[in-house]
Design an enzyme around this catalytic site. Sequence first.
Site, short mmCIF file in Angstrom:
data_model
loop_
_atom_site.label_atom_id
_atom_site.label_comp_id
_atom_site.label_asym_id
_atom_site.label_seq_id
_atom_site.Cartn_x
_atom_site.Cartn_y
_atom_site.Cartn_z
N ASP A 269 64.55 132.26 25.05
CA ASP A 269 65.69 133.06 25.51
C ASP A 269 65.28 134.58 25.70
O ASP A 269 65.37 135.23 24.70
CB ASP A 269 66.99 132.96 24.68
CG ASP A 269 68.21 133.40 25.04
OD1 ASP A 269 68.17 134.11 26.25
OD2 ASP A 269 69.14 133.78 24.32
N LYS A 276 67.07 140.75 27.66
CA LYS A 276 67.34 141.36 26.40
C LYS A 276 66.27 142.30 26.00
O LYS A 276 65.27 142.70 26.88
CB LYS A 276 66.85 140.28 25.24
CG LYS A 276 67.86 139.24 24.87
CD LYS A 276 67.49 138.09 24.04
CE LYS A 276 68.28 136.99 23.89
NZ LYS A 276 69.59 137.51 23.17
N ASP A 287 65.31 129.79 19.55
CA ASP A 287 66.62 129.57 19.95
C ASP A 287 66.63 127.86 20.45
O ASP A 287 67.75 127.62 21.09
CB ASP A 287 66.74 130.35 21.32
CG ASP A 287 68.36 130.63 21.72
OD1 ASP A 287 69.06 130.71 20.45
OD2 ASP A 287 68.60 131.24 22.81
N ASP A 346 72.72 136.09 29.50
CA ASP A 346 72.39 135.91 28.17
C ASP A 346 73.31 135.19 27.25
O ASP A 346 73.03 134.86 26.25
CB ASP A 346 72.06 137.44 27.60
CG ASP A 346 71.15 137.45 26.18
OD1 ASP A 346 70.68 136.31 26.02
OD2 ASP A 346 71.24 138.20 25.55
N ARG A 350 76.03 128.67 25.50
CA ARG A 350 77.31 127.71 25.84
C ARG A 350 77.19 126.89 27.25
O ARG A 350 78.05 126.27 27.50
CB ARG A 350 78.70 128.85 25.64
CG ARG A 350 78.58 129.98 26.60
CD ARG A 350 79.18 131.20 26.16
NE ARG A 350 78.62 131.98 24.94
CZ ARG A 350 79.04 133.14 24.75
NH1 ARG A 350 80.37 133.57 25.19
NH2 ARG A 350 78.49 133.71 23.70
#
Length: 499
Positions: A269, A276, A287, A346, A350
């Site tokens: 990620d 990030k 992740d 990011d 979900r």
Amino acid sequence: MASSTFELPARGAFPTVELAKKAPKQADALLIATFAGEEGLEVPGTSLLGSSALRSTYEALAAVGATGKAGEIVKVPAPQKAGAAQVIALGLGDVEALDDEALRRAAGSAARATTGVGTIVTTVVDFGVSAAVEGLILGGYSYRGIRSTELKDEEQPATFVVVADKSTAEEFEAARTVAESVLLARDLVNTPANELYPESYAAFLSAQAKDAGLDVEVLDEKQLEKQGFGGILAVGKGSARPPRLVRLSWKPKKATKHVALVGKGITFDTGGISLKPGNGMWDMISDMGGSAAMAATIIAAAKLKLPVRITATLPLAENMPSANATRPGDVITHYGGLTSEVLNTDAEGRLVLSDAIARASEDKPDYLIETATLTGAQIVALGARTSGIMGSEVFRDRLAEIGREVGENAWAMPLLEEHDEEIKSQAADIRNINAKREGGMEFAGTYLKQFVGEGIEWAHIDIAGPSWNGSAPRGYTPKRATGVPVRTVVTALREIAES
Ligand code: BES
Ligand code: MN
Ligand code: ZN
């Protein structure tokens, strides 16, 4: 059957733990329990030492200042004719306070303190078979990474010969199966993302799952497209390594209940276009910890032959920025048709999970348990060792309780009423981030709730902190991947199977 042709580049080393009715004549060491009593050191009786040998061992331990406090490890020369060169005393603390978790932690410390010793005979299972076996295996695990050199002799995990009655064999085997499944999850999480990406991960899981007797289905990017998995595709499309959806199923004949498992499988990620910061980004190799835990759990359930139907749905994708990546502001269509405005790339977990939850709900399971390294907000709210559990109230509370019972700290968290409003979007049915910072973990839970089918008891376990140990080893928790929440979910499945 032939096992996987897609092996991981490295696996952690861990102790061999075997059951024996009688102590072997010769070993390198004896591992015995000690307690911290009101008047200091106490050494309980063990079949490994006769009364005079026990007395001289007590004296040797007392002479070097052993106290029996929890986790203390003291090595002394063994008495004559003990069949071993040394006695290793493992402190279990106050006998009144001894529970499974205390034993598991102490056994874990013992396994870490005994690399290079060789063969160790022990009766610590007298105080709890499962806890002792789990502690030794989980605590003795260490991941060295991908190296050009072999393990040195002094780093070699010990072989524990556990002396116990034959009647413990079933519990012993089950504990070993569960512990080794936790190690599978840890190995997957510890593997770097250049080695473990959706395609290689799916291939590895397929082989492992088939070996365990599960049915396997893997959807590639073309099938995902055809079937409308817009969330998984939106996250995966910035990467040169296309996404996958893995479905594993265990269908025992006697089952009356069906449990769906879902786990986040972001193999790396970066944040995507909402990139990030570079500092510490590397630990986003973890992740995919939710998917690893659920894969390990269903494999454990099959090996334990649990009489409950289980289907694991694991969305795998790599979240990368590129000319082809999803942009902030893009609107995507999830599996099942709900649309979502991606305001932050990011918040990708979900997006893949929603597709998977919608797909899993189609099977109309009785329960749906999902776990993910979902939010930094989980760590802010509960710290790095306690998972946050959201979902159907009674089921959520029970899972949190189970987590605490098995030593995987967990706490029930509410879904917030205000988020039912705040999730609405100007440009789509819902938006993937809240405009406010408050309750980031709970907002993510509310997002997932939109996709859970009617009448399904569900729980979402946010393991952002607990799945990874960034500090020194403690008890049976090594550095890096922890394998949380495999033991919680296996325990929940056992309970559902019995209900
Ligand atoms: N994988 C991260 C969450 C995470 C953070 C896991 C730290 C483990 C340690 C997740 O995809 C993420 O980036 N979440 C964002 C959400 C935000 C953009 C709403 C976060 O927590 O910052
Ligand atoms: Mn993210
Ligand atoms: Zn993530």
